[in-house]
Write a protein that holds these residues in place. Sequence first.
Motif, mmCIF file in Angstrom:
data_model
loop_
_atom_site.group_PDB
_atom_site.id
_atom_site.type_symbol
_atom_site.label_atom_id
_atom_site.label_comp_id
_atom_site.label_asym_id
_atom_site.label_seq_id
_atom_site.Cartn_x
_atom_site.Cartn_y
_atom_site.Cartn_z
ATOM 1 N N GLN A 127 -61.210 -2.875 19.229
ATOM 2 C CA GLN A 127 -62.062 -3.049 20.390
ATOM 3 C C GLN A 127 -62.858 -2.072 20.519
ATOM 4 O O GLN A 127 -62.598 -0.800 20.807
ATOM 5 C CB GLN A 127 -61.023 -3.224 21.629
ATOM 6 C CG GLN A 127 -61.678 -3.464 23.051
ATOM 7 C CD GLN A 127 -60.685 -3.642 24.108
ATOM 8 O OE1 GLN A 127 -59.494 -3.186 23.977
ATOM 9 N NE2 GLN A 127 -61.170 -3.736 25.437
ATOM 10 N N TYR A 132 -62.978 -5.470 28.547
ATOM 11 C CA TYR A 132 -61.846 -6.229 28.728
ATOM 12 C C TYR A 132 -62.068 -7.341 27.787
ATOM 13 O O TYR A 132 -63.003 -7.965 27.629
ATOM 14 C CB TYR A 132 -61.811 -6.838 29.976
ATOM 15 C CG TYR A 132 -61.799 -5.770 31.195
ATOM 16 C CD1 TYR A 132 -60.445 -5.367 31.466
ATOM 17 C CD2 TYR A 132 -62.859 -5.166 31.582
ATOM 18 C CE1 TYR A 132 -60.153 -4.191 32.355
ATOM 19 C CE2 TYR A 132 -62.541 -4.279 32.513
ATOM 20 C CZ TYR A 132 -61.526 -3.720 32.822
ATOM 21 O OH TYR A 132 -61.476 -2.587 33.941
ATOM 22 N N GLU A 133 -61.238 -7.532 26.651
ATOM 23 C CA GLU A 133 -61.484 -8.640 25.604
ATOM 24 C C GLU A 133 -61.318 -9.880 26.264
ATOM 25 O O GLU A 133 -60.541 -10.080 27.124
ATOM 26 C CB GLU A 133 -60.707 -8.434 24.448
ATOM 27 C CG GLU A 133 -61.007 -6.954 23.463
ATOM 28 C CD GLU A 133 -60.385 -6.840 22.401
ATOM 29 O OE1 GLU A 133 -61.031 -6.988 21.455
ATOM 30 O OE2 GLU A 133 -59.195 -6.571 22.301
ATOM 31 N N GLU A 136 -57.820 -11.114 27.421
ATOM 32 C CA GLU A 136 -57.118 -10.294 28.246
ATOM 33 C C GLU A 136 -56.879 -10.674 29.511
ATOM 34 O O GLU A 136 -55.911 -10.472 30.253
ATOM 35 C CB GLU A 136 -57.704 -8.961 27.946
ATOM 36 C CG GLU A 136 -57.269 -8.141 26.722
ATOM 37 C CD GLU A 136 -57.660 -6.683 26.796
ATOM 38 O OE1 GLU A 136 -57.018 -5.775 26.570
ATOM 39 O OE2 GLU A 136 -58.858 -6.418 27.059
ATOM 40 N N VAL A 137 -57.953 -11.084 30.481
ATOM 41 C CA VAL A 137 -58.207 -11.363 31.547
ATOM 42 C C VAL A 137 -58.446 -12.857 31.842
ATOM 43 O O VAL A 137 -59.719 -13.062 31.644
ATOM 44 C CB VAL A 137 -59.004 -10.515 32.250
ATOM 45 C CG1 VAL A 137 -58.883 -10.840 33.959
ATOM 46 C CG2 VAL A 137 -58.431 -9.066 32.021
ATOM 47 N N CYS A 155 -60.147 -8.120 36.344
ATOM 48 C CA CYS A 155 -60.534 -7.313 35.284
ATOM 49 C C CYS A 155 -60.149 -5.773 35.824
ATOM 50 O O CYS A 155 -59.309 -4.886 35.076
ATOM 51 C CB CYS A 155 -61.940 -7.224 34.967
ATOM 52 S SG CYS A 155 -62.325 -8.447 33.700
ATOM 53 N N SER A 158 -56.385 -5.073 36.588
ATOM 54 C CA SER A 158 -55.501 -4.973 35.077
ATOM 55 C C SER A 158 -55.597 -3.456 34.817
ATOM 56 O O SER A 158 -54.458 -3.153 34.395
ATOM 57 C CB SER A 158 -56.035 -5.888 34.227
ATOM 58 O OG SER A 158 -57.391 -5.277 33.676
ATOM 59 N N ARG A 159 -56.505 -2.851 34.754
ATOM 60 C CA ARG A 159 -56.578 -1.360 34.035
ATOM 61 C C ARG A 159 -57.983 -0.851 34.247
ATOM 62 O O ARG A 159 -58.842 -1.665 34.334
ATOM 63 C CB ARG A 159 -55.963 -1.312 32.519
ATOM 64 C CG ARG A 159 -56.872 -2.128 31.613
ATOM 65 C CD ARG A 159 -56.384 -2.069 30.342
ATOM 66 N NE ARG A 159 -57.132 -2.870 29.242
ATOM 67 C CZ ARG A 159 -58.214 -2.874 28.844
ATOM 68 N NH1 ARG A 159 -58.966 -2.012 29.275
ATOM 69 N NH2 ARG A 159 -58.745 -3.744 28.307
ATOM 70 N N PRO A 161 -60.984 1.103 32.522
ATOM 71 C CA PRO A 161 -61.519 1.319 31.041
ATOM 72 C C PRO A 161 -61.044 2.454 30.411
ATOM 73 O O PRO A 161 -60.977 3.479 31.060
ATOM 74 C CB PRO A 161 -62.887 1.002 31.290
ATOM 75 C CG PRO A 161 -63.075 0.057 32.289
ATOM 76 C CD PRO A 161 -62.039 0.624 33.425
ATOM 77 N N GLU A 279 -69.545 -8.740 30.612
ATOM 78 C CA GLU A 279 -68.135 -9.308 30.109
ATOM 79 C C GLU A 279 -67.807 -10.682 30.386
ATOM 80 O O GLU A 279 -66.943 -11.431 29.293
ATOM 81 C CB GLU A 279 -67.066 -8.321 30.663
ATOM 82 C CG GLU A 279 -67.173 -6.722 30.777
ATOM 83 C CD GLU A 279 -66.560 -5.965 29.495
ATOM 84 O OE1 GLU A 279 -65.512 -6.678 29.098
ATOM 85 O OE2 GLU A 279 -67.031 -5.140 28.878
ATOM 86 N N GLN A 283 -66.703 -13.744 27.941
ATOM 87 C CA GLN A 283 -65.413 -14.645 27.959
ATOM 88 C C GLN A 283 -66.237 -16.041 27.894
ATOM 89 O O GLN A 283 -65.343 -16.726 27.226
ATOM 90 C CB GLN A 283 -64.841 -14.125 29.110
ATOM 91 C CG GLN A 283 -63.414 -15.215 29.254
ATOM 92 C CD GLN A 283 -62.721 -14.985 30.386
ATOM 93 O OE1 GLN A 283 -62.942 -15.558 31.565
ATOM 94 N NE2 GLN A 283 -61.598 -13.997 30.379
#
Length: 463
Positions: A127, A132-133, A136-137, A155, A158-159, A161, A279, A283
Amino acid sequence: MAVTLVWFRDDLRISDNPALTAAADSGDDVVACYVLDEETDGIRPLGSASKWWLHHSLVALDASLTELGIPLLLRRGAAGDVIPRLVQESSAHAVVWNRRYGLTERTTDSALKSSLSDQGVDATSYQANLMYEPWEVTAGSGKAYRVFTPFWRACLASRTPRKPLPAPDALHGPHLDSDDLPTWGLLPTTPDWAEGLRDTWTPGEAGAHQRLDDFLDGAVGGYKDNRNLPALRGTSMLSPHLRFGEISPFEVWHAAQDHKDSSTAEDIRVFGSELGWREFSWQLLYFNPELATVNYRPEFNAFTWESSTEAELKAWQRGRTGYPLIDAGMRQMWQIGWMHNRVRMATASFLIKNLMIDWRVGEKWFWDCLVDADAASNAASWQWVAGSGVDASPYFRIFNPVLQSKKFDPKGAYLVRFVPELADADNVHEPWKGSAPGYPAPVVDLKESRERALSAYKALSES
């Protein structure tokens, strides 16, 4: 000595490049390659402006790798054929690359992993180009989000970067035969239309970081408001550097966060959300591979596009519509391969809703003319304006170019910069109301064309 092959794609940098870092950390000899693939079925060839950028970006990457101790190997052809040949030539026991997210690219990468594994060659992907791939979200259904705000909120929740990786200190490896970059014919010759591009841009990793530093040291203060004013240098202009991976979104994100203080916190939050839109677009493309050619909303397949004349399309393409904001934007793109985002929305709205020309025609033109032509963002943005996409602009939102220029370029500085014949106009925003020698009359009436579009969109919504 063992050899690892590093396959560069949309990641033309040495810092924060996980694939390159993995190769360097392995202690192997390293062969770095770039493959110009215009032969794989489904691959979309680069547009003219992007080819110009790619040439100079590859020159810069080769210089960076040479300084570390190895050259950049260039080959042309279908990647599914070229990479296995390079594995044989270099006797590589491993191949590493950073992931791509278009369907054709993913299919190619998956097939290569399988075929290389059958030969006993380890193939590993990383990655690198999205924070955020796409998988993932996702929404509760496991599908792509349809609206940006909840996507970006999820995003961020979630975490954080990850931190960027440093560039390798040194590399070593064999030198193999390489294509000569000029033979690829990426640069324009007759005519050479790239003077404005050369005057505006410095492709490559160093140019990307300089552009980021200049933005954070200057325009980031007031970004929330100034990003809408095309006459100002109010945006980062990082989009082509991100598109070719000369800088990673992780580097941009953390540099901006590190620059944040009480006076710039809101500006940096808004700037971060623009990274989020990138991002979000990827997606959408991941889950909808035909985003550039197929209406996201299938009901739009029944929409009837008007048969606008070739002259009207050419007027839009050349910046000769008679509407200053539209013409300034189209000429800006023609000159420097880039257009201010607010003006992009206005020019797209004019083509789709005032000229009633299929959004795909505009998407293709932008793909050819923009140095930041991004497979996801370009398609998603055109569908947004058309109303055929996800999180779309409502059908009744039609950008009035006169009201837009009066609001966001009240003194006409942007208009005159790119449409110099308006310098002596009696009314720079509505030149047809006075004298504007050499400037064309409007190709359509704004009120009439707006009503035509509203009628067509209303009919679709009621069908």
